[in-house]
Design an enzyme around this catalytic site. Sequence first.
Site, PDB file in Angstrom:
ATOM      1  N   THR A 161       0.842  -1.191   0.000  1.00  0.00           N
ATOM      2  CA  THR A 161       0.000   0.000   0.000  1.00  0.00           C
ATOM      3  C   THR A 161       0.881   1.246   0.000  1.00  0.00           C
ATOM      4  OG1 THR A 161      -1.843   1.147   1.049  1.00  0.00           O
ATOM      5  CG2 THR A 161      -0.333   0.001   2.536  1.00  0.00           C
ATOM      6  N   GLU A 162       0.443   2.268  -0.735  1.00  0.00           N
ATOM      7  CA  GLU A 162       1.271   3.459  -0.943  1.00  0.00           C
ATOM      8  C   GLU A 162       1.687   4.130   0.362  1.00  0.00           C
ATOM      9  OE1 GLU A 162      -1.552   2.544  -2.589  1.00  0.00           O
ATOM     10  OE2 GLU A 162      -2.175   4.303  -3.732  1.00  0.00           O
ATOM     11  N   ASN A 163       0.812   4.052   1.375  1.00  0.00           N
ATOM     12  CA  ASN A 163       1.122   4.734   2.627  1.00  0.00           C
ATOM     13  C   ASN A 163       2.129   3.974   3.487  1.00  0.00           C
ATOM     14  OD1 ASN A 163      -1.183   3.005   2.723  1.00  0.00           O
ATOM     15  ND2 ASN A 163      -1.524   3.649   4.824  1.00  0.00           N
ATOM     16  N   SER A 186       8.249   3.793  -0.143  1.00  0.00           N
ATOM     17  CA  SER A 186       7.081   3.159  -0.744  1.00  0.00           C
ATOM     18  C   SER A 186       6.988   3.464  -2.242  1.00  0.00           C
ATOM     19  CB  SER A 186       5.816   3.643  -0.031  1.00  0.00           C
ATOM     20  OG  SER A 186       4.704   2.954  -0.517  1.00  0.00           O
TER      21      SER A 186
END
Lengths: 221, 237, 242
Positions: A48-50, A91
Amino acid sequence: MKARLDRETIAMRVAREFKDGDFVNLGIGIPTLASNYIPEGRTVIFHTENGALGFGPIAVEEKDQDIDLINAGGQFVTPLPGMSFFDSAISFAMIRGGHVDITVLGAMQVSEKGDLANWMFPERGIGNIGGAMDLAVGAKKVIVAMEHNDKNGKYKIAKRCTYPLTAKECVNLIVTDLAVMEVTPKGLLLKEIAPGWTPQEVQTCTEPRLILSPELKEIEL
Amino acid sequence: MAVNKVFPSFAAAVADIPDGATIMMDGFGGEGGMASHLILALRDHGAKNLTIIGNTVGTSGFGTKVGRDFVHPGILVKNGQVKKAIASFPVSRSPSNPTEFERAYIAREVELEMVPQGTLAERIRAGGAGIGGFFTPTGVGTVVEKGKEKRTIGGKEHILEIALFADYALIRACKADKLGNLAYRGTSRCFNAIMATAARITIAEVDEIVEPGELDPGKIITPAIYVKRIVQRPKEG
Amino acid sequence: MAIDKVFPSFAAAVADIPDGAVMLIDGFGGAGGMPSYLITAMRDHGAKNLTVVSNSLGLPGFGTRSEAELVDTSILFANHQVKKAYASFPVPRSPNVVTPFIEALRRGEVVLEVVPQGTLVERVRAAGAGIGAFYTPTGVGTDVENGKEKKTINDKEYILEYAIKGDYALIRAHIADRLGNLVYRMTSRNMNPIWATAARVTIAEVDEIVEPGELDPETIVTPCVYVHRIVKRPNKTRGTEA
């Protein structure tokens, strides 16, 4: 009106693309649902990007919800053994650097060349780019999961995108409630169609000319 | 004298922020990574004409439990303190639920520079790392490339993006020691750990402050060199 | 199927490395961050015409208690396997010490590009992060800027440096889980996590292998997406090894 596939079924078909050991990033909406349908016997690691890798399913019960464990859509997820955390620069280094095998994104429009528009309806005057541009450019394989037509029945699969682009020529596979299409140098290759639909009927819902695969078949789940 | 970066209050920690400052904040947009008390103190402090750099510019209900809300940069927009935002996710997903920022933007009260999320992270990292600019493939062929230098590197088109550096960063961490070493918790690390590196003065809002040596060096994500001020959050009731 | 990246031997882990490969190797130069067993396996494997990207190119006795305990890239130069090297600290401090790298340079076998240490790290990081090139102030006004593009950004001069991508990275970590998540130990981290991101195949030499979930997720420095093969060193103790 003939029945189209529901969102869950689209997600189920998308999940068949996941191979054992793949690192996969799922966008908001139908893509996120695909995490519920990993084919048996395969291990898929979600990104996930976060800033997390290897987390588990959505945390449904309030007691399992932790504000320090969310996905990029703001949903609570659960921990899994082997999970890791990292900052946003790392990320996106993972994404842009080509380390993520598959990203599944929603779309407003996709062109026959694989151009993707998914961040802004021009009439709103503002939108969110978020992580979509990096994912579209960086992931090894870009799958679009969406409804074949918009709410007014208009083409979402178009000769060219009229909405602001997310990235050019980035989409590899389109999975909709009517069909599965691969983006090829010659155009869109129609590989699978929804039960009860003919290629001609799918073509009338699609602006660019579809190339019929010699192995064209019903969507398999 | 022993180093001690602990400030007695959020108000004291933001008291010197001048009008016109550029400030990084917001973690990712959810409750977990948000320096809510510092943002509230900045609202009360009242500095104007701010440029804020963040993933969102305040999105209600994101990454928090149903029925809960938390303080986010939207309150600075509402209070007329923001001149410009540099963000990747400035408005809510649904147009029927407009944020404070969307209203202000449509009313032409604030400017917006929209940046893809990975480019935003990389520009902030570059600012903190002394890199002036970099060539990225993200945004090629989209509105993002407008006015930017393009070049082909290794057969692939790239655009030039310039580093971001701020006057202040308001960040949220889980634990600090008094030297300013920081540890985060889960996905609340996100933009906080990179913003910490890219401001003249980084102020950390933390759940707990411990003595040097009490943090496992393997868990320290932000080394003390980046942190100037620390304030402890009140314990949750 | 459960993911398991553990390889049975160092020889098996390097067996497919072809002649001409670009190799990212060497934490910093000391024994602690050096993938010594993988380097030895590379020597025995014998691939030729390698490019080595490394902080040092063999430093006798650096960061060790005795010369004997350090196997480093020197053995690849002594074995005539390297044709090109990028490094920031290629030779020992003393001009009286002649390393296998210096001998290879004198024989005309190897071409050297000296890169400032921070620029070397940033160039490799850029490759791993999908960044084509970047502007750095390091080297402005020195020999390093020769032949490079310059640009002024916000009144400061910068030079343009390009990404360096590897085919294989040989890295040294402390503990791995079977998925390939890695933690390092103290100053033996340095270049290893950066190198891990920038190769097509990253091979980690570790002291210990554990099950997924045994490493605290907050302490994982290299997430498993970057690691393809893991091999365990025969001697598990660390910090006390003779």
